[in-house]
Design a protein around this motif. Structure first.
Motif, PDB file in Angstrom:
ATOM      1  N   ALA A 123       0.944  -1.125   0.006  1.00  0.00           N
ATOM      2  CA  ALA A 123      -0.178   0.121  -0.171  1.00  0.00           C
ATOM      3  C   ALA A 123       0.772   1.296  -0.069  1.00  0.00           C
ATOM      4  O   ALA A 123       2.084   1.063   0.257  1.00  0.00           O
ATOM      5  N   GLU A 124       0.431   2.162  -0.576  1.00  0.00           N
ATOM      6  CA  GLU A 124       0.835   3.708  -0.404  1.00  0.00           C
ATOM      7  C   GLU A 124       0.403   4.333   0.962  1.00  0.00           C
ATOM      8  O   GLU A 124      -0.601   3.977   1.389  1.00  0.00           O
ATOM      9  N   CYS A 125       1.492   4.921   1.788  1.00  0.00           N
ATOM     10  CA  CYS A 125       1.014   5.668   2.805  1.00  0.00           C
ATOM     11  C   CYS A 125       1.629   6.983   2.818  1.00  0.00           C
ATOM     12  O   CYS A 125       2.724   7.220   2.325  1.00  0.00           O
ATOM     13  N   GLU A 126       0.750   8.011   3.476  1.00  0.00           N
ATOM     14  CA  GLU A 126       1.299   9.283   3.288  1.00  0.00           C
ATOM     15  C   GLU A 126       2.692   9.694   3.903  1.00  0.00           C
ATOM     16  O   GLU A 126       3.025  10.719   3.788  1.00  0.00           O
ATOM     17  N   TRP A 127       2.762   8.941   5.140  1.00  0.00           N
ATOM     18  CA  TRP A 127       3.969   9.372   5.861  1.00  0.00           C
ATOM     19  C   TRP A 127       5.166   8.665   5.387  1.00  0.00           C
ATOM     20  O   TRP A 127       6.356   9.088   5.705  1.00  0.00           O
ATOM     21  N   GLU A 128       5.257   7.785   4.519  1.00  0.00           N
ATOM     22  CA  GLU A 128       6.366   7.148   3.853  1.00  0.00           C
ATOM     23  C   GLU A 128       6.131   6.736   2.401  1.00  0.00           C
ATOM     24  O   GLU A 128       5.775   5.531   2.165  1.00  0.00           O
ATOM     25  N   VAL A 129       6.441   7.670   1.570  1.00  0.00           N
ATOM     26  CA  VAL A 129       6.074   7.667   0.058  1.00  0.00           C
ATOM     27  C   VAL A 129       7.129   6.594  -0.594  1.00  0.00           C
ATOM     28  O   VAL A 129       6.674   6.130  -1.475  1.00  0.00           O
ATOM     29  N   GLU A 130       8.327   6.803  -0.081  1.00  0.00           N
ATOM     30  CA  GLU A 130       9.525   5.922  -0.743  1.00  0.00           C
ATOM     31  C   GLU A 130       9.225   4.266  -0.579  1.00  0.00           C
ATOM     32  O   GLU A 130       9.306   3.526  -1.561  1.00  0.00           O
ATOM     33  N   HIS A 131       9.157   4.063   0.759  1.00  0.00           N
ATOM     34  CA  HIS A 131       8.971   2.565   1.030  1.00  0.00           C
ATOM     35  C   HIS A 131       7.460   2.107   1.240  1.00  0.00           C
ATOM     36  O   HIS A 131       7.218   0.751   1.345  1.00  0.00           O
ATOM     37  N   GLY A 132       6.355   2.779   1.328  1.00  0.00           N
ATOM     38  CA  GLY A 132       5.144   2.488   1.580  1.00  0.00           C
ATOM     39  C   GLY A 132       4.871   1.761   2.838  1.00  0.00           C
ATOM     40  O   GLY A 132       5.430   1.845   3.844  1.00  0.00           O
ATOM     41  N   LEU A 133       3.737   0.835   2.625  1.00  0.00           N
ATOM     42  CA  LEU A 133       3.257   0.212   3.753  1.00  0.00           C
ATOM     43  C   LEU A 133       3.172  -1.417   3.063  1.00  0.00           C
ATOM     44  O   LEU A 133       2.416  -1.467   2.225  1.00  0.00           O
ATOM     45  N   GLN A 134       3.680  -2.313   3.893  1.00  0.00           N
ATOM     46  CA  GLN A 134       3.414  -3.876   3.641  1.00  0.00           C
ATOM     47  C   GLN A 134       2.425  -4.418   4.785  1.00  0.00           C
ATOM     48  O   GLN A 134       2.740  -4.258   6.066  1.00  0.00           O
ATOM     49  N   VAL A 135       1.541  -5.206   4.250  1.00  0.00           N
ATOM     50  CA  VAL A 135       0.514  -5.874   5.469  1.00  0.00           C
ATOM     51  C   VAL A 135       0.772  -7.437   4.977  1.00  0.00           C
ATOM     52  O   VAL A 135       0.244  -7.559   4.146  1.00  0.00           O
ATOM     53  N   VAL A 136       0.942  -8.106   5.857  1.00  0.00           N
ATOM     54  CA  VAL A 136       1.144  -9.462   5.647  1.00  0.00           C
ATOM     55  C   VAL A 136       0.148 -10.327   6.591  1.00  0.00           C
ATOM     56  O   VAL A 136       0.081 -10.047   7.613  1.00  0.00           O
ATOM     57  N   PHE A 137      -0.835 -10.977   6.070  1.00  0.00           N
ATOM     58  CA  PHE A 137      -1.747 -11.762   6.509  1.00  0.00           C
ATOM     59  C   PHE A 137      -0.966 -13.507   6.798  1.00  0.00           C
ATOM     60  O   PHE A 137      -1.141 -14.014   5.811  1.00  0.00           O
ATOM     61  N   ARG A 138      -0.763 -13.927   8.019  1.00  0.00           N
ATOM     62  CA  ARG A 138      -0.699 -15.335   8.073  1.00  0.00           C
ATOM     63  C   ARG A 138      -1.634 -16.111   7.728  1.00  0.00           C
ATOM     64  O   ARG A 138      -2.760 -15.930   8.394  1.00  0.00           O
ATOM     65  N   GLU A 139      -1.245 -17.100   6.805  1.00  0.00           N
ATOM     66  CA  GLU A 139      -2.718 -17.986   6.383  1.00  0.00           C
ATOM     67  C   GLU A 139      -3.887 -17.281   6.122  1.00  0.00           C
ATOM     68  O   GLU A 139      -4.909 -17.782   5.995  1.00  0.00           O
ATOM     69  N   GLY A 140      -3.603 -16.009   5.585  1.00  0.00           N
ATOM     70  CA  GLY A 140      -4.770 -15.152   5.248  1.00  0.00           C
ATOM     71  C   GLY A 140      -5.612 -14.886   6.133  1.00  0.00           C
ATOM     72  O   GLY A 140      -6.422 -14.109   6.014  1.00  0.00           O
ATOM     73  N   ALA A 141      -5.474 -15.109   7.643  1.00  0.00           N
ATOM     74  CA  ALA A 141      -6.307 -14.857   8.435  1.00  0.00           C
ATOM     75  C   ALA A 141      -6.095 -13.888   9.428  1.00  0.00           C
ATOM     76  O   ALA A 141      -7.034 -13.029  10.040  1.00  0.00           O
ATOM     77  N   ARG A 142      -4.760 -13.770   9.909  1.00  0.00           N
ATOM     78  CA  ARG A 142      -4.337 -12.742  10.887  1.00  0.00           C
ATOM     79  C   ARG A 142      -3.335 -11.959  10.355  1.00  0.00           C
ATOM     80  O   ARG A 142      -2.048 -12.387   9.841  1.00  0.00           O
ATOM     81  N   ILE A 143      -3.123 -10.701  10.595  1.00  0.00           N
ATOM     82  CA  ILE A 143      -2.151  -9.713  10.320  1.00  0.00           C
ATOM     83  C   ILE A 143      -0.893  -9.932  11.315  1.00  0.00           C
ATOM     84  O   ILE A 143      -1.190  -9.891  12.447  1.00  0.00           O
TER      85      ILE A 143
END
Length: 164
Positions: A123-143
């Motif tokens: 994802a893009e995030c307003e506070w870190e335009v260079e590295h953005g944001l990564q959100v990882v869900f283990r087994e698709g169920a929980r961040i």
């Protein structure tokens, strides 16, 4: 080839299986899925389960991770907040997702042998335009990981945000 929940997928030039856009309730839109390692994996049913779990998530999954994402924002504020006039001012975790824009792709992969299947979203995030944001869900169920996009699927410890 068809993957349950994603429909027909085609192989791209990098060997990923790619779907047509699929509606993802937790992210509020339609996303193309890239599935890596599926064809040679001894347990494709674990990919199916991760896709199914991820598609079943609602906004509560993001709410549960808001504090970790807010920690990431605050850390970047400590580094850059005084230097940048346009650095966003976010009062608390309940407002942090208002400053995030998810891309249009979801990646599903096992990572290392013996690991569970992970679903990763950039994802893009307003506070870190260079590295953005990564959100990882283990087994698709929980961040289980949030932070700058680095392509890694897990932190060394079970923490939502780990300073880099």
């Amino acid at each position: 080839m068809e993957i349950p929940g994603l429909g027909v997928v085609t192989e791209d030039e990098h060997g990923s299986l790619v779907s047509a856009p699929v509606e993802v309730p937790v992210l509020g839109g339609a996303f193309r899925w890239h599935v890596d390692g599926y064809q040679d994996d001894p347990a494709p049913h674990e990919f199916h389960a991760a896709v199914k779990a991820f598609l079943a998530l609602d906004g509560r999954a993001l709410e549960a991770a808001a504090a970790g994402v807010f920690d990431y924002y605050r850390h970047m504020g400590e580094i850059f907040g005084d230097e940048l006039d346009d650095f966003p001012r976010i009062a608390g975790p309940d407002q942090v997702w208002d400053h995030v824009t998810f891309g249009h792709e979801v990646t599903v992969t096992r990572g290392d042998e013996g690991d569970p299947v992970f679903v990763s979203v950039e994802a893009e995030c307003e506070w870190e335009v260079e590295h953005g944001l990564q959100v990882v869900f283990r087994e698709g169920a929980r961040i289980t990981k949030v932070g700058p996009y680095d392509g890694h699927l897990k932190n060394d410890e079970d923490v939502l945000y780990e300073r880099f």
